[in-house]
Structure formats: structure tokens, C-alpha cells
Design a protein around this motif. Structure first.
Motif, PDB file in Angstrom:
ATOM      1  N   GLY A 167       4.673  -4.697  11.593  1.00 47.92           N
ATOM      2  CA  GLY A 167       4.894  -4.149  12.935  1.00 47.92           C
ATOM      3  C   GLY A 167       4.943  -5.249  13.979  1.00 47.92           C
ATOM      4  N   TYR A 201       5.618  -0.589  17.871  1.00 48.32           N
ATOM      5  CA  TYR A 201       5.072  -1.723  17.123  1.00 48.32           C
ATOM      6  C   TYR A 201       3.935  -2.357  17.925  1.00 48.32           C
ATOM      7  CZ  TYR A 201       9.309  -1.288  14.377  1.00 48.32           C
ATOM      8  OH  TYR A 201      10.301  -0.815  13.577  1.00 48.32           O
ATOM      9  N   ASP A 230      -3.631  -6.675   5.906  1.00 43.41           N
ATOM     10  CA  ASP A 230      -2.960  -5.572   6.576  1.00 43.41           C
ATOM     11  C   ASP A 230      -1.462  -5.879   6.766  1.00 43.41           C
ATOM     12  OD1 ASP A 230      -2.425  -3.275   7.894  1.00 43.41           O
ATOM     13  OD2 ASP A 230      -3.910  -3.530   9.477  1.00 43.41           O
ATOM     14  N   PRO A 231      -0.705  -5.884   5.653  1.00 41.83           N
ATOM     15  CA  PRO A 231       0.704  -6.279   5.769  1.00 41.83           C
ATOM     16  C   PRO A 231       1.543  -5.326   6.611  1.00 41.83           C
ATOM     17  CG  PRO A 231       0.222  -5.488   3.561  1.00 41.83           C
ATOM     18  CD  PRO A 231      -1.089  -5.571   4.267  1.00 41.83           C
ATOM     19  N   ILE A 232       1.187  -4.034   6.614  1.00 43.63           N
ATOM     20  CA  ILE A 232       1.985  -3.064   7.385  1.00 43.63           C
ATOM     21  C   ILE A 232       1.845  -3.369   8.877  1.00 43.63           C
ATOM     22  CG2 ILE A 232       2.291  -0.629   7.978  1.00 43.63           C
ATOM     23  CD1 ILE A 232       1.448   0.073   5.146  1.00 43.63           C
ATOM     24  N   ALA A 233       0.610  -3.642   9.292  1.00 49.83           N
ATOM     25  CA  ALA A 233       0.394  -3.966  10.713  1.00 49.83           C
ATOM     26  C   ALA A 233       1.121  -5.250  11.086  1.00 49.83           C
ATOM     27  CB  ALA A 233      -1.098  -4.096  10.992  1.00 49.83           C
ATOM     28  N   LEU A 262       6.985  -3.338  -0.512  1.00 48.90           N
ATOM     29  CA  LEU A 262       8.355  -3.794  -0.306  1.00 48.90           C
ATOM     30  C   LEU A 262       9.354  -2.811  -0.902  1.00 48.90           C
ATOM     31  CD1 LEU A 262       7.946  -7.604  -0.968  1.00 48.90           C
ATOM     32  CD2 LEU A 262       8.489  -6.522   1.199  1.00 48.90           C
ATOM     33  N   HIS A 308      -1.668   0.628  16.927  1.00 45.27           N
ATOM     34  CA  HIS A 308      -2.224   0.939  15.610  1.00 45.27           C
ATOM     35  C   HIS A 308      -2.907   2.304  15.546  1.00 45.27           C
ATOM     36  CE1 HIS A 308      -1.339  -3.030  14.082  1.00 45.27           C
ATOM     37  NE2 HIS A 308      -1.538  -3.406  15.327  1.00 45.27           N
ATOM     38  N   ALA A 317       8.197  -7.009  13.607  1.00 41.18           N
ATOM     39  CA  ALA A 317       9.291  -6.171  14.113  1.00 41.18           C
ATOM     40  C   ALA A 317       9.323  -6.155  15.637  1.00 41.18           C
ATOM     41  CB  ALA A 317       9.146  -4.763  13.566  1.00 41.18           C
ATOM     42  N   TYR A 327       9.319  -6.481   6.699  1.00 42.84           N
ATOM     43  CA  TYR A 327       8.335  -6.310   5.636  1.00 42.84           C
ATOM     44  C   TYR A 327       8.324  -7.510   4.685  1.00 42.84           C
ATOM     45  CZ  TYR A 327       7.272  -1.677   7.189  1.00 42.84           C
ATOM     46  OH  TYR A 327       6.832  -0.631   7.938  1.00 42.84           O
ATOM     47  N   LEU A 328       9.516  -8.044   4.433  1.00 43.50           N
ATOM     48  CA  LEU A 328       9.592  -9.205   3.537  1.00 43.50           C
ATOM     49  C   LEU A 328       8.858 -10.400   4.159  1.00 43.50           C
ATOM     50  CD1 LEU A 328      10.773 -10.098   0.830  1.00 43.50           C
ATOM     51  CD2 LEU A 328      12.775 -10.921   2.042  1.00 43.50           C
ATOM     52  N   TYR A 387      15.084  -3.845   9.638  1.00 40.04           N
ATOM     53  CA  TYR A 387      13.871  -3.140   9.196  1.00 40.04           C
ATOM     54  C   TYR A 387      13.194  -3.767   7.976  1.00 40.04           C
ATOM     55  CZ  TYR A 387      10.999   0.747   7.577  1.00 40.04           C
ATOM     56  OH  TYR A 387       9.954   1.514   7.141  1.00 40.04           O
ATOM     57  N   PHE A 388      13.940  -3.900   6.858  1.00 44.73           N
ATOM     58  CA  PHE A 388      13.301  -4.341   5.619  1.00 44.73           C
ATOM     59  C   PHE A 388      12.814  -5.782   5.709  1.00 44.73           C
ATOM     60  CE2 PHE A 388      13.710  -6.443   1.458  1.00 44.73           C
ATOM     61  CZ  PHE A 388      12.647  -5.825   0.833  1.00 44.73           C
ATOM     62  N   ASN A 442       2.683  -7.579  -2.854  1.00 46.97           N
ATOM     63  CA  ASN A 442       3.131  -6.472  -1.993  1.00 46.97           C
ATOM     64  C   ASN A 442       4.341  -5.737  -2.578  1.00 46.97           C
ATOM     65  OD1 ASN A 442       1.399  -6.785   0.473  1.00 46.97           O
ATOM     66  ND2 ASN A 442       2.280  -8.834   0.375  1.00 46.97           N
ATOM     67  N   TRP A 445       0.919 -15.457   2.964  1.00 48.78           N
ATOM     68  CA  TRP A 445       0.546 -16.152   1.729  1.00 48.78           C
ATOM     69  C   TRP A 445       0.844 -17.641   1.842  1.00 48.78           C
ATOM     70  CZ3 TRP A 445      -2.160 -14.193  -2.385  1.00 48.78           C
ATOM     71  CH2 TRP A 445      -2.405 -12.820  -2.325  1.00 48.78           C
ATOM     72  N   VAL A 446       1.935 -17.969   2.522  1.00 46.67           N
ATOM     73  CA  VAL A 446       2.245 -19.388   2.746  1.00 46.67           C
ATOM     74  C   VAL A 446       1.166 -19.993   3.647  1.00 46.67           C
ATOM     75  CG1 VAL A 446       3.948 -21.012   3.661  1.00 46.67           C
ATOM     76  CG2 VAL A 446       4.727 -18.973   2.459  1.00 46.67           C
ATOM     77  N   ALA A 487       6.485 -10.163   6.390  1.00 50.12           N
ATOM     78  CA  ALA A 487       5.056  -9.814   6.417  1.00 50.12           C
ATOM     79  C   ALA A 487       4.410  -9.978   5.043  1.00 50.12           C
ATOM     80  CB  ALA A 487       4.884  -8.385   6.907  1.00 50.12           C
ATOM     81  N   ALA A 488       5.212  -9.837   3.994  1.00 50.82           N
ATOM     82  CA  ALA A 488       4.667  -9.961   2.636  1.00 50.82           C
ATOM     83  C   ALA A 488       4.531 -11.417   2.208  1.00 50.82           C
ATOM     84  CB  ALA A 488       5.566  -9.212   1.653  1.00 50.82           C
ATOM     85  N   THR A 489       5.315 -12.306   2.795  1.00 45.25           N
ATOM     86  CA  THR A 489       5.343 -13.685   2.298  1.00 45.25           C
ATOM     87  C   THR A 489       4.657 -14.709   3.216  1.00 45.25           C
ATOM     88  OG1 THR A 489       7.570 -13.875   3.242  1.00 45.25           O
ATOM     89  CG2 THR A 489       7.431 -13.388   0.910  1.00 45.25           C
ATOM     90  N   ALA A 516       3.970 -19.622  -3.015  1.00 45.05           N
ATOM     91  CA  ALA A 516       3.191 -18.730  -2.135  1.00 45.05           C
ATOM     92  C   ALA A 516       3.993 -17.470  -1.823  1.00 45.05           C
ATOM     93  CB  ALA A 516       2.820 -19.466  -0.852  1.00 45.05           C
TER      94      ALA A 516
END
Lengths: 145, 166
Positions: free
Chosen positions: A37, B124, A31-34, B31, B127, A40, A51-52, A47-48, B27, A59-60, A54-56, B19
Motif C-alpha cells: 500500500g 493507501y 506486513d507486506p500488504i501494508a 503474489l 490501515h 502504491a 506487490y512484487l 497494481y501487481f 510471499n 528482503w534486500v 513489497a515482496a522483494t 534476497a
């Protein structure tokens, strides 16, 4: 006998920390969007970049968890997890200082709120575990300890 | 010793980078959409969807304000009725997640399926807007944007609000 005890102790720490990180990572990957949030909510990034992160980061976390469980590059991975936990502790402390009443976003996104103090205590335990593995683990590509 | 530290640092960097790259690749659509603030506007009438496969787009404060000014979107408040009546984004409709099933038929009569919906709740960490979005997707609404900053971010920006407490 002492060596054997230490062997099992390190094995338990390694697999235990690995399971925690793989669990934390997978929950956020789903759930990357959550999670964006939750990031944030710390009000530190534009803002962006929320997301970056949350995307990475998940995975680490998941990669570290997996490598700890299988015993691959344990010292390096323990170093990464220690560094991440130090960062998390600073971020959580910043929410207390700034008076932000937010969920730490550490594991499941949404749901019951985990207070920053509890999250910091938990991260200190993870940090200590990672540091023990970092200092005690011998250099080996794969570790069977 | 120095060589060993160098090697260790190199290993750590490689693991983190690999990673992170995997995460970015996984994603990349999210993104891209978050970066450009793009959202898909369907050209054809939406079909009733039985899945929640389509991604609900996150949308930032300024994009939301832009859509608000152009009156191009319907604002949907997913918070409790009592909270909504105290204060909400101007012209927003109330559709609390808690009683969505009973309120939906009325909502469907009022709001065409082709509308762009901006869903929000308490910011934020809340949900409800996302859960509501999933529900609305299954009912046939396809153009759903999630305003994650929600009412707190809108209010603190000083944008138009209305309600009993004002």
C-alpha cells in the motif's frame, strides 16, 4: 592511534547502518500488504508490481543489514545500500514535485506520517554512510573492522 | 582494476537476486493472489475463528467494481462516521474501527457470515480497513477483501458514491 580511531569509526558506521537496514527490512517483511500500500501510494507502478516490490525490497534491505553487521562482502553491500538510497531520494523528491502528501513507508507502515523532506534528509545521511563504507572498506570476504 | 569492479558488480547482483528470490518465495501466495486477483470463497459455512491466521486478500479497483456491479459483496467503510456520512461508496455500510465493539452486534445481525466483505478506508496508507478485517475474522467472517485504494481511488474513478456532501 589514528588507525585505531578509523577502525572504530568504520565499525560504528557499518554496524549502525546494518541495524537501520535490518530494522527497516524486518518491519516490512512482517506486513507486506501494508508495504504494498505504501509503495502504491507513490503512484508509479501498476497494481501487481506494487506487490512484487513489497515482496522483494524488504528482503534486500534485511540481507544488506545482516551482511553489514556480520561484515560479509561489505563493499558490495555498501554499494547496494547506496544505490537503494539514491533511488529512495529520487522517489521521495518525486512525491514533493507531484504534490503527493503521503507517508514515505520507510520503516513502520501506517501510524504517524513522515514528511518527504525529513525522509530525504535521513536518506542522505544513510547514503553518505554507505559511500564512506564503500570507499574506505578494504576488500575482504569477512571484515572485522 | 576493471576486474575488481566486475567482481564487485557481480557480488552486488548475486546478493540482490538471492534476497529478491527469497522474498518472492516467502510471499509466493500473496503474489499469486495479487496477480490473479483470486480470492477464496468458502463452500462450507464459516466456523467462528479465534485466530487471524487466514490471509485477507488485497483486491484491485476493477475487481471491486466487478463485484459491485454483480452485487456479490458487502462494502464496509472503516472510516469515521462523520466522514462516511459526507460521502461513501454507494450502498456501503459504516463500521468505523474506532467504535467497532459497540457497532458490531448490529452489523452481525445485518450481514450474514457467508458474505463477501470488501473493506475500505481512506486509501493507501490507511490501515483501518485491515485492522477491521482482522477483527471481523475473529468474529467469524472469512471472506474478507481489502480494497487498499479505498474511497479516494473509487471516487477518482468516477464510480457510484453517495452521501450528504453530494
Amino acid at each position: 592511534m589514528r588507525i585505531k580511531t578509523k577502525h572504530y569509526f568504520l565499525l560504528t558506521l557499518r554496524v549502525g547502518l546494518g541495524l537501520v537496514f535490518i530494522y527497516a527490512g524486518i518491519l516490512k517483511i512482517r506486513d507486506p500488504i501494508a508495504f504494498a500500500g505504501s509503495v502504491a501510494a507513490y503512484k508509479l507502478l501498476p497494481y501487481f508490481l506494487n506487490y512484487l516490490v513489497a515482496a522483494t525490497i524488504p528482503w534486500v534491505e534485511a540481507a544488506c543489514g545482516l551482511f553489514l553487521i556480520v561484515g560479509f562482502r561489505v563493499r558490495a553491500v555498501a554499494g547496494i545500500t547506496a544505490a537503494m538510497n539514491i533511488l529512495f531520494i529520487f522517489l521521495l523528491a518525486s512525491t514533493i514535485v507531484r504534490g503527493l502528501d503521503i507517508d514515505c513507508g520507510c520503516f513502520r507502515q501506517g501510524g504517524a506520517k513522515t514528511s518527504a523532506w525529513i525522509a530525504i534528509m535521513r536518506d542522505i545521511v544513510f547514503l553518505a554512510t554507505a559511500l564512506i563504507l564503500f570507499t574506505e572498506q578494504k576488500e575482504r570476504r569477512f571484515s572485522y573492522r | 582494476m576493471k576486474e575488481k569492479s566486475k567482481k564487485l558488480f557481480f557480488e552486488m547482483t548475486v546478493i540482490v537476486l538471492l534476497a529478491a528470490i527469497t522474498g518472492i518465495a516467502w510471499n509466493h501466495r500473496l503474489l499469486r493472489d495479487a496477480y490473479t486477483g483470486k480470492y477464496a470463497i468458502a463452500k462450507t459455512p464459516p466456523e467462528i475463528s479465534t485466530t487471524t491466521g487466514a490471509e485477507m486478500m488485497p483486491v484491485g479497483l476493477m475487481q471491486v467494481k466487478d463485484l459491485f456491479d454483480r452485487k456479490e459483496a458487502v462494502f464496509v467503510d472503516a472510516r469515521e462516521n462523520s466522514v462516511f456520512s459526507q460521502a461513501h461508496i454507494a450502498n456501503a455500510l459504516s463500521l468505523p474501527l474506532a467504535n467497532v465493539d459497540s457497532a458490531l452486534p448490529m452489523f452481525q445481525q445485518k450481514v450474514p457470515y457467508s458474505s463477501i466483505l470488501i473493506l475500505y478506508c481512506s486509501g493507501y496508507g490507511c490501515h483501518d480497513s485491515k485492522d477491521l478485517g482482522k477483527k471481523l475474522q475473529t468474529k467469524g467472517y472469512q471472506q474478507i477483501l481489502i480494497f487498499e485504494g479505498g474511497f479516494p481511488e473509487w471516487q477518482s474513478a468516477g464510480f457510484p458514491i453517495e452521501g450528504a456532501d453530494l
